[in-house]
Design an enzyme around this catalytic site. Structure first.
Site, PDB file in Angstrom:
ATOM      1  N   SER A   1       4.069   2.390   8.385  1.00  0.00           N
ATOM      2  CA  SER A   1       3.846   1.407   7.343  1.00  0.00           C
ATOM      3  C   SER A   1       5.148   1.153   6.616  1.00  0.00           C
ATOM      4  O   SER A   1       5.838   2.094   6.225  1.00  0.00           O
ATOM      5  CB  SER A   1       2.811   1.912   6.350  1.00  0.00           C
ATOM      6  OG  SER A   1       1.538   1.592   6.804  1.00  0.00           O
TER       7      SER A   1
ATOM      8  N   ASP B   1       1.177  -7.654   2.531  1.00  0.00           N
ATOM      9  CA  ASP B   1       1.256  -6.229   2.164  1.00  0.00           C
ATOM     10  C   ASP B   1       2.718  -5.779   1.968  1.00  0.00           C
ATOM     11  O   ASP B   1       3.257  -5.052   2.787  1.00  0.00           O
ATOM     12  CB  ASP B   1       0.569  -5.405   3.257  1.00  0.00           C
ATOM     13  CG  ASP B   1       0.305  -3.973   2.829  1.00  0.00           C
ATOM     14  OD1 ASP B   1       0.873  -3.528   1.817  1.00  0.00           O
ATOM     15  OD2 ASP B   1      -0.477  -3.287   3.531  1.00  0.00           O
TER      16      ASP B   1
ATOM     17  N   HIS C   1       0.825  -1.217   0.000  1.00  0.00           N
ATOM     18  CA  HIS C   1       0.000   0.000   0.000  1.00  0.00           C
ATOM     19  C   HIS C   1       0.857   1.264   0.000  1.00  0.00           C
ATOM     20  O   HIS C   1       0.366   2.336  -0.323  1.00  0.00           O
ATOM     21  CB  HIS C   1      -1.059  -0.020   1.123  1.00  0.00           C
ATOM     22  CG  HIS C   1      -0.573   0.358   2.495  1.00  0.00           C
ATOM     23  ND1 HIS C   1      -0.287  -0.565   3.474  1.00  0.00           N
ATOM     24  CD2 HIS C   1      -0.351   1.568   3.069  1.00  0.00           C
ATOM     25  CE1 HIS C   1       0.087   0.050   4.573  1.00  0.00           C
ATOM     26  NE2 HIS C   1       0.064   1.353   4.361  1.00  0.00           N
TER      27      HIS C   1
HETATM   28  N1  ARG Z   1      -4.781   0.699   7.645  1.00  0.00           N
HETATM   29  C1  ARG Z   1      -3.496   0.698   7.008  1.00  0.00           C
HETATM   30  C2  ARG Z   1      -2.861   2.082   7.180  1.00  0.00           C
HETATM   31  O1  ARG Z   1      -3.349   2.978   7.713  1.00  0.00           O
HETATM   32  C3  ARG Z   1      -3.556   0.249   5.586  1.00  0.00           C
HETATM   33  C4  ARG Z   1      -4.232   1.159   4.650  1.00  0.00           C
HETATM   34  C5  ARG Z   1      -4.270   0.714   3.221  1.00  0.00           C
HETATM   35  N2  ARG Z   1      -5.370  -0.156   2.929  1.00  0.00           N
HETATM   36  C6  ARG Z   1      -6.667   0.248   2.715  1.00  0.00           C
HETATM   37  N3  ARG Z   1      -7.575  -0.657   2.517  1.00  0.00           N
HETATM   38  N4  ARG Z   1      -7.037   1.480   2.681  1.00  0.00           N
HETATM   39  O2  ARG Z   1      -2.532   2.879   6.514  1.00  0.00           O
HETATM   40  N1  GLU Z   2      -1.215   1.542   7.520  1.00  0.00           N
HETATM   41  C1  GLU Z   2      -0.595   2.600   8.264  1.00  0.00           C
HETATM   42  C2  GLU Z   2       0.363   3.435   7.421  1.00  0.00           C
HETATM   43  O1  GLU Z   2       0.142   3.652   6.267  1.00  0.00           O
HETATM   44  C3  GLU Z   2       0.083   2.026   9.438  1.00  0.00           C
HETATM   45  C4  GLU Z   2      -0.948   1.601  10.340  1.00  0.00           C
HETATM   46  C5  GLU Z   2      -1.060   2.483  11.532  1.00  0.00           C
HETATM   47  O2  GLU Z   2      -1.602   3.582  11.454  1.00  0.00           O
HETATM   48  O3  GLU Z   2      -0.568   1.977  12.546  1.00  0.00           O
HETATM   49  O4  GLU Z   2       1.301   3.994   7.893  1.00  0.00           O
END
Ligand code: ARG
Ligand code: GLU
Length: 743
Positions: free
Chosen positions: A650, A220, A84
């Site tokens: 991330s 991921d 991502h």
């Molecule tokens: N929750 C993770 C982070 O904040 C992954 C986000 C990417 N995936 C998604 N389905 N939006 O960034």
């Molecule tokens: N998916 C998040 C990012 O893009 C990390 C997840 C979080 O917020 O801990 O950095």
């Protein structure tokens, strides 16, 4: 007697014996954390993690594009980050014939690696405490403006004195709400190429349904490579650049994780607010999060309806939907977690203890009452601000176009023709991409729903005239207004918008200003800027400086407590252990998931939970190679730990007790997303891809064994018991410290 008891109670409340909370500055690991980390099982010294004088783990940690973290995993500049994080790059190289999102991408040779315009990789050379110099000449008598002017002047002087090498940049950031300042000397590489990415069915498996959720089964990850000039220094993207030779890269452990194993996450967390007063949490739980959640829910429902109807629409809106859904879901989890962990009560209790410890005549006694006053004053503006930003600033795309048009006009009116042309060329660049992923019919429906929402939820004085007297009970409602505006505006069509932007600035601006969308949006923005943003900012400035004083007061009042600074996108270490948790009564989550779980979730044809034939085949043959978990014959996919992470982490490496890579951070578990405001060790967990799943996908699934050959695979746990001899596909791989064999 009484006093000692009280002190003991307080310090046991404050100094949690539990490691987990905290995003620590690498500079102070020796004094603050090393002993505790070693107690948890770490075999490294603070100097092994961060050193200016010799190669250390920090030299393998890279800020990826300034928004994610990545790490070097080979002597040839190979770099690992999340799928991502590389999503934009993977998408931009994709077409219907070469659909790398759908099918994955694996460069067969270095020549096949794909350049990415504008993508950077930044390394930290050195961190310097410049607090004393930054605050020189700053006094309590200065008002906010004077104070900032003095600090800015100081920072300029520090910058000029600190740069030590060519290609070096410097950034100086405030910490602890402006009580301390640190300088970061960095080197940024500009030629970063895409090397490999799994298909979305692996890299984004579970998509939005599984986002922020444990148990998780997402691979991921994606692979990039840094290229440098002949001197190993940054160079503009060019064919003759060569793979970067890092000072250090992370060996990769094949030994996997067990419950309670030490883990450390090293990366660039974006933003946390751990030292807010209780009023702030109250506002977030009762006003701000619900406001944003409700608005996004309305937009997402409309998007979902259209995306389910039509595959082309689904592709167009996939990325936007993911972005809106990501924080929508996070805020829901955050609010639930704050309520469940009684975070507000805990803060209030803590504030009482703080107040009780203050001497009677302490100048800090005014802080909490003043916060109370300021939060009350700011509250009405804060809600309208979130309403406006979510509705006009983000979810109604036509209003974003209006925002750009307003700025184009004001650029000409205030700064003249040259500035206008400069901004206009940026606008044209933006529009180039905008229309290919835009559907006016969807936007129109969102407009109707969200203008209605705004008018119903925001006091009349902040509502533009056209939105005022509408409603389901009056002859003209929001759907009709939407129909009128979307029918008459030129902005929703690429051709009409481009035509509108042709000619002299005067002609362009006259046309823009006659557009019906402009009329509504410009009035809306003018009201907002003057009636909301301005008073909000004025109060907010006072809160910022009060927050700085509060932070200093906390550090003085609890000298025995270890404080860590809020995240601010600078390099941090967080550490903890592999651990499951109990999300609710009688439910226990174990800390590792396996490929079997992917197959359990598998829904043929579903866009979130499909699994492709190759992965199914490997699963059915149990063809896991050396990546299998020897304890149970299963292939691990993800695991969780108590590391305190946030957005920006991330792509951060999860590192074992010996300094080897064991996982790749990519998310947090739902129940603990409140850790940005209040870390609770019982439910806050970060989610990592098990590195063995990554190696399995690269090697067994993609057949890209040449990439594995670049890496250094180790078996530290077995090594302790007997001499290491690591087998992969019948070959002996390198041991610690050796160069990898070439095929
Ligand atoms: N929750 C993770 C982070 O904040 C992954 C986000 C990417 N995936 C998604 N389905 N939006 O960034
Ligand atoms: N998916 C998040 C990012 O893009 C990390 C997840 C979080 O917020 O801990 O950095």
């Amino acid at each position: 007697m009484k006093k000692t008891v009280l002190l003991v109670v307080i310090s046991s409340f404050l100094i949690k014996s539990y490691a987990g909370e905290g995003m620590w500055l690498p500079l102070f690991l020796k004094s603050l954390n090393e002993a505790e980390m070693q107690e948890l099982g770490m075999k490294l010294s603070a100097e092994d993690i961060y050193s200016v004088n010799r190669g250390s783990l920090k030299d393998a940690i890279v800020h990826f594009g300034g928004f994610c973290t990545s790490e070097l995993i080979s002597p040839d500049g190979l770099m690992l980050t999340n799928h991502h994080c590389g999503y934009g790059q993977i998408q931009s190289h994709s077409s219907l014939t070469n659909n790398y999102l759908k099918d994955g991408f694996w460069a067969k040779t270095r020549q096949d690696e794909l350049r990415n315009e504008g993508l950077t990789a930044t390394m930290i050379n050195e961190i310097v405490d410049v607090t004393i110099q930054a605050l020189e000449g700053v006094t309590d008598k200065m008002n906010l403006k004077e104070r900032q002017a003095q600090i800015d002047k100081n920072l300029e002087a520090i910058k000029n004195s600190l740069i030590r090498a060519d290609h070096q940049d410097i950034a100086i950031r405030p910490f602890f709400h402006g009580n301390q300042y640190f300088a970061f000397l960095t080197t940024t590489y500009r030629d970063v190429r895409l090397v490999g990415a799994p298909p979305e069915s692996i890299g984004k498996f579970g998509a939005d349904t599984d986002n922020w959720v444990w148990p998780r089964h997402t691979g991921d990850f994606s692979l990039f490579r840094i290229y440098a000039g002949p001197d190993n220094m940054p160079a503009d993207p060019a064919d003759e650049n060569i793979p970067y030779k890092p000072k250090h890269f992370l060996p990769i452990s094949l030994d996997g994780v067990d419950t309670d194993d030490f883990t450390m996450v090293f990366g660039f967390p974006g933003r946390t607010q751990e030292y807010l007063p209780s009023q702030a949490l109250e506002e977030i739980v009762s006003d701000l999060n619900p406001t944003k959640i409700n608005i996004r829910e309305k937009a997402l429902n409309i998007l979902d309806k259209y995306m389910r109807k039509d595959e082309a629409t689904r592709i167009k809106y996939a990325s936007k939907f993911a972005r809106i859904a990501n924080y929508w879901k996070k805020w829901i989890g955050e609010s639930q977690g704050l309520v469940k962990s009684k975070a507000i009560d805990k803060k209030k209790q803590f504030e009482k203890e703080f107040t009780d410890l203050l001497p009677k005549n302490s100048s800090y006694r005014h802080i909490l009452p003043e916060f109370d006053q300021l939060y009350k004053e700011r509250a009405p503006y804060a809600i309208v601000r979130d309403n406006y930003n979510e509705i006009a600033g983000r979810n109604i795309e036509l209003m974003r176009l209006v925002g750009i048009s307003v700025r184009l006009a004001s650029t000409f009116e205030n700064n003249g023709a040259e500035a206008y042309e400069g901004y206009k060329s940026r606008v044209l660049g933006f529009l180039e991409n905008f229309y290919k992923d835009y559907d006016p019919a969807i936007d129109q429906e969102i407009f109707a729903a969200l203008t209605d929402h705004y008018a119903q939820n925001v006091s009349d004085r902040y509502v533009p005239s056209e939105l005022k007297s509408l409603g389901s009970h009056v002859p003209k409602n929001y759907s009709m207004l939407a129909e009128d505006i979307y029918g008459a505006t030129s902005m929703t069509s690429r051709e009409k918008m481009m035509a509108m932007l042709e000619g002299s600035p005067e002609e362009v601006i006259a046309r823009i200003k006659a557009d019906p969308a402009y009329k509504l949006g410009a009035e809306w923005k003018a009201i907002y800027d003057k009636e909301v943003q301005e008073p909000y900012n004025a109060i907010n400035h006072k809160m910022d400086s009060l927050q700085r004083i509060y932070m200093a007061a906390l550090m003085e009042t609890f000298p025995e407590r270890r404080f860590y600074p809020d995240a601010n996108s600078t390099l941090r270490v967080t550490y903890g252990q592999v651990k499951g948790y109990q999300p609710t009564d009688a439910v226990n989550y174990s800390p590792v998931t396996y490929l079997d779980g992917v197959i359990e979730k598998y829904k043929p044809g579903d866009y979130e939970f499909d699994v492709d034939a190759k992965l199914l085949e490997l699963y059915h043959k149990k063809d896991y190679g050396d990546y299998v978990d020897k304890k149970n014959g299963k292939l691990p996919v993800c695991f969780i730990g108590t590391n305190h992470t946030t957005g920006g982490n991330s792509g951060s490496p999860a590192i074992d007790a010996y300094g080897n890579l064991i996982g790749l951070n990519f998310d947090r578990a739902w129940e603990g997303t409140m850790s940005d405001l209040n870390y609770d060790p019982t439910i806050c967990r970060n989610i990592m891809v098990d590195v063995r799943y990554i190696l399995f996908v690269v090697d067994k699934y993609a057949g890209a064994g040449h990439l594995i050959d670049e890496m250094k695979l180790v078996r530290p746990k077995i090594r302790l018991k007997k001499k290491p001899k690591i087998q992969r596909a019948g070959r002996e791989t390198n041991k610690l410290g050796e160069q990898p064999r070439k095929r």
